[in-house]
Design an enzyme around this catalytic site. Structure first.
Site, PDB file in Angstrom:
ATOM      1  N   GLY A  17       0.799  -1.226   0.000  1.00 48.75           N
ATOM      2  CA  GLY A  17       0.000   0.000   0.000  1.00 48.75           C
ATOM      3  C   GLY A  17       0.827   1.268   0.000  1.00 48.75           C
ATOM      4  CB  SER A  18      -0.099   4.689   1.125  1.00 45.08           C
ATOM      5  OG  SER A  18       0.541   5.941   1.211  1.00 45.08           O
TER       6      SER A  18
END
Lengths: 134, 418
Positions: free
Chosen positions: A61-62
């Site tokens: 993810g981020s």
């Protein structure tokens, strides 16, 4: 049981293991206030990683995850040690900037040998972990 | 790791405390991956804004800036919380303005170019093929590797900023040829690609993200004339549920003009994954979290809308007015907003009740105060935006195509798949 591992961030820590067989995103996936995993459908959803030894395959993810981990650390909601199958950039940086002891690349399949509730000691200075079954 | 004389000096603190801290981070980071040396970077991009930095992160930046630290490489910045020209009009609470201004001042002091854009490669930060760069922002990083052919690892902000200060990054991972080879084939040949739009590629990316994980996929049988917005749709979504840094799109990625080139020699005989149209259809429903019909807000711009996307929304809307109980926001960069003004799009959209908001993205920043202003159900044409709006801010989301979102803004209720 003692298992050799590769150091990501040096230091010694010990505590209760919380094990996830799936990757974790610190941005969106973990509440920095409480350390509770909040990704819907995640196997640890609703469980806190605060003050535990967090065992998981790696990050996802981020890439802003290191900020959320840092905020969680400052609020006392971060895990106190991290064990990854293979460190991923965002998780490694999170551990580096907070000085959280972290190892990866264990000599055995850690997701098979560590269970949630086991008592784990990470010696990232010498490069090993010790497991006492919980 | 071998350091140059200049890098040694930084590590020992001879170039100031900021350069020392940056070098300490990079050396520890490089050691994890057995990097043998540091290599110069030509471009840096930073990602985090207040919702992810929180007060602790702002303090971290201010401490660094307060030591007189400056970046030495061209560095741009991802979107922030609100449109700098419209803070009052948007009713931004003072508590957020104070935070925003602190971040703004710290970044300015560090010498970061304040683009507040996640399409920074459309507004001036353009690396060349083969360049080594440090781009935080998982979406644009995978874009740089897969579309431009520049080389960046999934560096978080702390590594990226440290690279901006020292001018270098440890040489590991995707900086090295041997780690850029494809690892398995995804065959898109069974999908109804002729009728695909951006939203379909996002749903496809969502379905595949978990299976891809951190391995480098090689997509075959994708149309070679995919437009940038469609490519972004697929790539940016893959990074939400996966941890991927490079995707080979055969015929599109500069290093993957053929399957053989993507694998640097020996491609596997069979695809590992062949997604079906049913998989993609199911992903549409998985992405949405809402079950309420009424839509409080339709928000576009994750990643920020290009001028082409703003034009598409304006054309779909025509001269219709949006529902009085629904807001429509188009999030973009200050550059695209300036273009919209010049081309009278700003006025025509405003006449419909829509709003072009600069300096923000639709995934995070604004949701902080929108939620406080009573917005609960959001329709969005971005799987990535849906994920972060729901998981970071507790919004209920509907995911669909641009057309479905525009229609929902007009009727005030969800007009897409459910």
């Amino acid at each position: 049981m003692k298992i050799k591992a590769k150091t990501v961030v040096p230091g010694i820590t010990e505590g209760e293991a919380i094990v996830s067989r799936t990757a974790i995103s610190f941005t969106g996936g973990m509440d920095p206030e409480t350390g509770i995993i909040r990704e819907p459908g995640h196997e640890l959803e609703g469980q806190s990683v605060a003050g535990k030894i967090l065992v998981f395959p790696g990050g996802k993810g981020s890439t802003t995850g290191s900020w959320q981990f840092y905020a969680a650390f400052k609020r006392g909601a971060a895990p106190k040690g991290i064990i990854n199958v293979k460190a991923e950039g965002v998780v490694a940086i999170s551990a580096i900037i907070t000085g959280t002891p972290m190892v990866h690349e264990l000599e055995q399949d850690l997701l098979k040998v560590i269970q949630t509730g086991d008592f784990i000691r990470i010696d990232a200075d010498k490069g090993f972990i010790e497991i006492e079954e919980g | 790791m071998q350091l140059t004389r200049q890098q040694e000096d930084m590590f020992e603190g001879k170039k100031g405390p900021g350069a020392r801290r940056a070098m300490e981070i990079l050396v520890a980071y490089g050691d994890v991956y057995d990097a043998k040396r540091m290599i110069p970077v030509s471009s840096v991009h930073m990602a985090g804004n207040f919702p992810v930095l929180m007060d602790e992160g702002i303090q971290w930046l201010e401490d660094l800036a307060g030591e007189g630290t400056r970046v030495t490489v061209f560095t741009t910045k991802n979107p922030e919380m609100y449109d700098f020209e419209e803070a009052d009009e948007l009713n931004i609470p003072m508590a957020y303005q104070v935070r925003q201004n602190r971040i703004h001042d710290a970044l300015k002091s560090l010498g970061v170019t304040l683009t507040y854009s996640c399409h920074h490669y459309l507004v001036g930060n353009v690396p060349r093929f083969g360049d080594h760069i440090a781009w935080a922002s998982s979406g644009s990083q995978v874009f740089a590797n897969s579309v431009i052919g520049a080389r960046s690892n999934r560096d978080g902000d702390h590594a990226a900023l440290a690279a901006a200060i020292t001018g270098a990054i440890p040489e590991w991972g995707l900086h090295l040829d041997e780690n850029r080879k494809g690892e398995f084939i995804i065959d898109a040949g069974r999908l109804d690609l002729e009728n695909y739009g951006s939203a379909d590629y996002k749903a496809l990316g969502w379905h595949l993200g978990k299976a891809v994980g951190a391995k480098i996929p090689v997509f075959v049988n994708l149309p070679h004339d995919m437009v940038i917005e469609e490519i972004k749709g697929l790539l940016y979504t893959l990074t939400v549920t996966g941890a991927i840094g490079l995707v080979h799109l055969v015929g599109i990625t500069p290093e993957a003009m053929t399957v053989e080139a993507a694998f640097a020699g020996n491609p596997p005989p069979l695809p590992e994954i062949t997604p079906s149209q049913e998989d993609v259809n199911r992903a549409y429903l998985d992405i949405s979290s809402s079950s309420e019909e009424k839509v409080d807000m339709v928000i576009f711009g994750c990643p920020q809308c290009s001028i082409q996307e703003v034009r598409e929304i304006a054309d779909l809307l025509g001269d219709r007015k949006i529902h009085p109980d629904t807001q429509l926001w188009i999030c973009t960069s200050a550059w695209v907003k300036a273009l919209c003004k010049r081309m009278d799009l700003l006025d025509s959209l405003r006449a419909s009740g829509a709003r072009v908001v600069a300096d923000v993205g639709a995934a995070d920043g604004p949701h902080l105060y929108l939620r406080e202003q009573g917005v609960r159900v959001v329709a969005i044409n971005s799987a990535r935006g849906s994920y972060y709006a729901h998981n970071l801010f507790g919004m209920e989301t509907w995911f669909g195509s641009t057309r479905e979102c525009v229609e929902s803004a007009v009727s005030g209720k969800w007009e897409g798949r459910k």
